[in-house]
Design a protein around this motif. Sequence first.
Motif, mmCIF file in Angstrom:
data_model
loop_
_atom_site.group_PDB
_atom_site.id
_atom_site.type_symbol
_atom_site.label_atom_id
_atom_site.label_comp_id
_atom_site.label_asym_id
_atom_site.label_seq_id
_atom_site.Cartn_x
_atom_site.Cartn_y
_atom_site.Cartn_z
ATOM 1 N N HIS A 103 0.862 -1.180 0.000
ATOM 2 C CA HIS A 103 0.000 0.000 0.000
ATOM 3 C C HIS A 103 0.893 1.223 0.000
ATOM 4 N N GLU A 104 0.298 2.370 -0.264
ATOM 5 C CA GLU A 104 1.092 3.611 -0.282
ATOM 6 C C GLU A 104 0.597 4.501 0.851
ATOM 7 N N PHE A 105 1.507 4.996 1.679
ATOM 8 C CA PHE A 105 1.112 5.944 2.717
ATOM 9 C C PHE A 105 1.115 7.342 2.127
ATOM 10 N N PHE A 106 0.126 8.111 2.491
ATOM 11 C CA PHE A 106 -0.024 9.470 1.968
ATOM 12 C C PHE A 106 -0.463 10.327 3.157
ATOM 13 N N GLY A 107 0.498 10.846 3.930
ATOM 14 C CA GLY A 107 0.157 11.516 5.189
ATOM 15 C C GLY A 107 -0.517 10.506 6.102
ATOM 16 N N ASP A 108 -1.706 10.874 6.635
ATOM 17 C CA ASP A 108 -2.416 9.909 7.489
ATOM 18 C C ASP A 108 -3.449 9.116 6.691
ATOM 19 N N MET A 109 -3.225 9.065 5.356
ATOM 20 C CA MET A 109 -4.112 8.254 4.501
ATOM 21 C C MET A 109 -3.305 7.090 3.917
ATOM 22 N N MET A 110 -4.053 6.073 3.481
ATOM 23 C CA MET A 110 -3.403 4.941 2.833
ATOM 24 C C MET A 110 -4.120 4.672 1.516
ATOM 25 N N ILE A 111 -3.321 4.421 0.461
ATOM 26 C CA ILE A 111 -3.927 4.139 -0.837
ATOM 27 C C ILE A 111 -3.641 2.682 -1.189
ATOM 28 N N VAL A 112 -4.698 1.937 -1.521
ATOM 29 C CA VAL A 112 -4.508 0.530 -1.899
ATOM 30 C C VAL A 112 -5.160 0.272 -3.251
ATOM 31 N N ARG A 113 -4.521 -0.600 -4.007
ATOM 32 C CA ARG A 113 -5.089 -0.982 -5.309
ATOM 33 C C ARG A 113 -5.781 -2.334 -5.105
ATOM 34 N N ILE A 114 -7.039 -2.392 -5.467
ATOM 35 C CA ILE A 114 -7.803 -3.629 -5.234
ATOM 36 C C ILE A 114 -8.152 -4.286 -6.572
ATOM 37 N N ASP A 115 -7.659 -5.503 -6.756
ATOM 38 C CA ASP A 115 -7.931 -6.254 -7.988
ATOM 39 C C ASP A 115 -9.425 -6.503 -8.153
ATOM 40 N N ASP A 116 -9.878 -6.573 -9.408
ATOM 41 C CA ASP A 116 -11.304 -6.835 -9.678
ATOM 42 C C ASP A 116 -11.784 -8.098 -8.970
ATOM 43 N N GLU A 117 -10.919 -9.112 -8.968
ATOM 44 C CA GLU A 117 -11.269 -10.423 -8.425
ATOM 45 C C GLU A 117 -11.724 -10.370 -6.959
ATOM 46 N N LYS A 178 -6.882 16.527 1.818
ATOM 47 C CA LYS A 178 -5.734 17.448 1.734
ATOM 48 C C LYS A 178 -4.807 17.166 2.918
ATOM 49 N N VAL A 179 -3.546 16.832 2.623
ATOM 50 C CA VAL A 179 -2.607 16.479 3.698
ATOM 51 C C VAL A 179 -1.251 17.152 3.482
ATOM 52 N N LEU A 180 -0.465 17.170 4.561
ATOM 53 C CA LEU A 180 0.911 17.673 4.497
ATOM 54 C C LEU A 180 1.836 16.473 4.488
ATOM 55 N N ILE A 181 2.738 16.418 3.505
ATOM 56 C CA ILE A 181 3.654 15.283 3.431
ATOM 57 C C ILE A 181 5.059 15.809 3.648
ATOM 58 N N LYS A 182 5.855 15.073 4.396
ATOM 59 C CA LYS A 182 7.236 15.503 4.575
ATOM 60 C C LYS A 182 8.129 14.729 3.615
ATOM 61 N N GLU A 183 8.866 15.462 2.784
ATOM 62 C CA GLU A 183 9.784 14.804 1.845
ATOM 63 C C GLU A 183 11.108 15.548 1.889
ATOM 64 N N SER A 184 12.189 14.820 2.013
ATOM 65 C CA SER A 184 13.530 15.406 2.097
ATOM 66 C C SER A 184 13.551 16.587 3.076
ATOM 67 N N GLY A 185 12.886 16.414 4.203
ATOM 68 C CA GLY A 185 12.936 17.421 5.263
ATOM 69 C C GLY A 185 12.033 18.616 5.045
ATOM 70 N N PHE A 187 7.984 20.229 4.000
ATOM 71 C CA PHE A 187 6.560 19.886 3.938
ATOM 72 C C PHE A 187 5.967 20.264 2.591
ATOM 73 N N ILE A 188 5.138 19.374 2.059
ATOM 74 C CA ILE A 188 4.458 19.612 0.783
ATOM 75 C C ILE A 188 2.962 19.444 1.021
ATOM 76 N N SER A 189 2.172 20.496 0.742
ATOM 77 C CA SER A 189 0.715 20.355 0.815
ATOM 78 C C SER A 189 0.257 19.672 -0.444
ATOM 79 N N CYS A 190 -0.565 18.667 -0.311
ATOM 80 C CA CYS A 190 -1.097 18.023 -1.517
ATOM 81 C C CYS A 190 -2.455 17.397 -1.229
ATOM 82 N N ASP A 191 -3.152 17.115 -2.299
ATOM 83 C CA ASP A 191 -4.449 16.456 -2.206
ATOM 84 C C ASP A 191 -4.579 15.567 -3.434
ATOM 85 N N PRO A 192 -4.384 14.243 -3.240
ATOM 86 C CA PRO A 192 -4.330 13.360 -4.410
ATOM 87 C C PRO A 192 -5.642 13.291 -5.190
ATOM 88 N N THR A 193 -6.745 13.816 -4.616
ATOM 89 C CA THR A 193 -8.006 13.759 -5.365
ATOM 90 C C THR A 193 -8.170 14.950 -6.310
#
Length: 395
Positions: A103-117, A178-185, A187-193
Amino acid sequence: MMNMMRHLLVPNRKVEAILVQITEHNWLAEGQRIFSSDDGSHRLIPLAVSADSNLPKPFSNFDIIVCEGKIDERIDTDWWNHLTKLVGKETVFKYQESWPSSHEFFGDMMIVRIDDEIKSYTSEIAEAKLLSHPSIRLVLSDGGVMGEYRIRDLEPIGARKESIIYTEKIPVDSLNTKVLIKESGRFISCDPTVAYYSTKLQTERLETLSLAKELRAELNRPLAVCDPFCGVGPALSTLIGEKGLVDEVLASDLNSKAVELLFENLQRWDKRKYPKKTDHLKNYYTDRIIGLADATKLSKNPELTGRWDLILVNLPHRTIEFLPSLIPLLNRKNPSLIRGRVIVAESEISSTNEKINSILPSILPGKPKPKLKIKRDYSSALRLCSFEAWISPED
Ligand SMILES: C[S@@+](CC[C@H](N)C(=O)[O-])C[C@H]1O[C@@H](n2cnc3c(N)ncnc32)[C@H](O)[C@@H]1O
């Protein structure tokens, strides 16, 4: 073995509000529990190793206590155990290969890819992920990247609010993406939607940083950087963060929501004011041209051409198509650099290399011809590649 760790000492009445902010920063130590001080007036909140050593306000108003952490024995961090309890051993076994073990962590969210099956087990998957990751607030299922803005098709499938897990009728106030992500020290504001951002590109950005440093050494002055598909600006975050590396910046995107987040990010990184709402490309400061723009039209403005030492081309499915319209932006008075990403079938890599070389001006003597390097699989047939092209000054 003692597990000494940092805890934030927070008065009981402030715990709820502070906890929300700590979770937003992803600073709550996973698998540890919050406990009461000896006199019962405060709570000790366990901090993750990733929490800054100098905490910003409002956290800096509270004392840090280093003491033995208390393991939250109620939490089983193995999601397979939770899944097995929810769907049964046989079902887990039946779809062995299909369950989303990663899964992918995105701030305090998690993104998962779910197979059709296994789509019919979406609720159970969300519940098992939330039970095993106590600092996660929202789980989203990933339907892939879509459209011109390259936004992910994300659907909320589970949330946690005040310790209760919801996989149906998710409370509206848990749906904030909308979350704040820390990358290379930084903060980046982003919203994957609403705007593209991928946590997986961090290594790519560090490679760009190292190439930019090489160019800076070659030119012996800070660089003029053009990022015409900048999204919320993560590539710039890494480059601007390096002292003395970057002077002028052109950062633009076609997606107004991405530009809105970019303004918010630049305000934080540059410590200068930017508009709250999105706007067309403008010179906000002598060294900052920022805003909404179609990258293919930038070179129609003579004030923008012949000016940039480093151009980033991060629209991998259209890079080759757009490359000719970006070349006039390069500063050809000195060596310059194009850093691009391309999605291509593995069988077409060598013909694409020829195409890139036929589009580009002459390559800087002593530097290799640009060549696609495979970074990862995009699908069974397609590969995500990147290249760098060192361009020679014009005679
Ligand atoms: C793959 S994303 C990369 C974003 C950012 N550079 C990053 O690394 O996170 C591509 C971006 O290009 C933008 N885009 C697509 N077509 C564009 C165009 N013609 N002009 C400017 N931006 C464009 C999209 O909105 C999207 O934000």
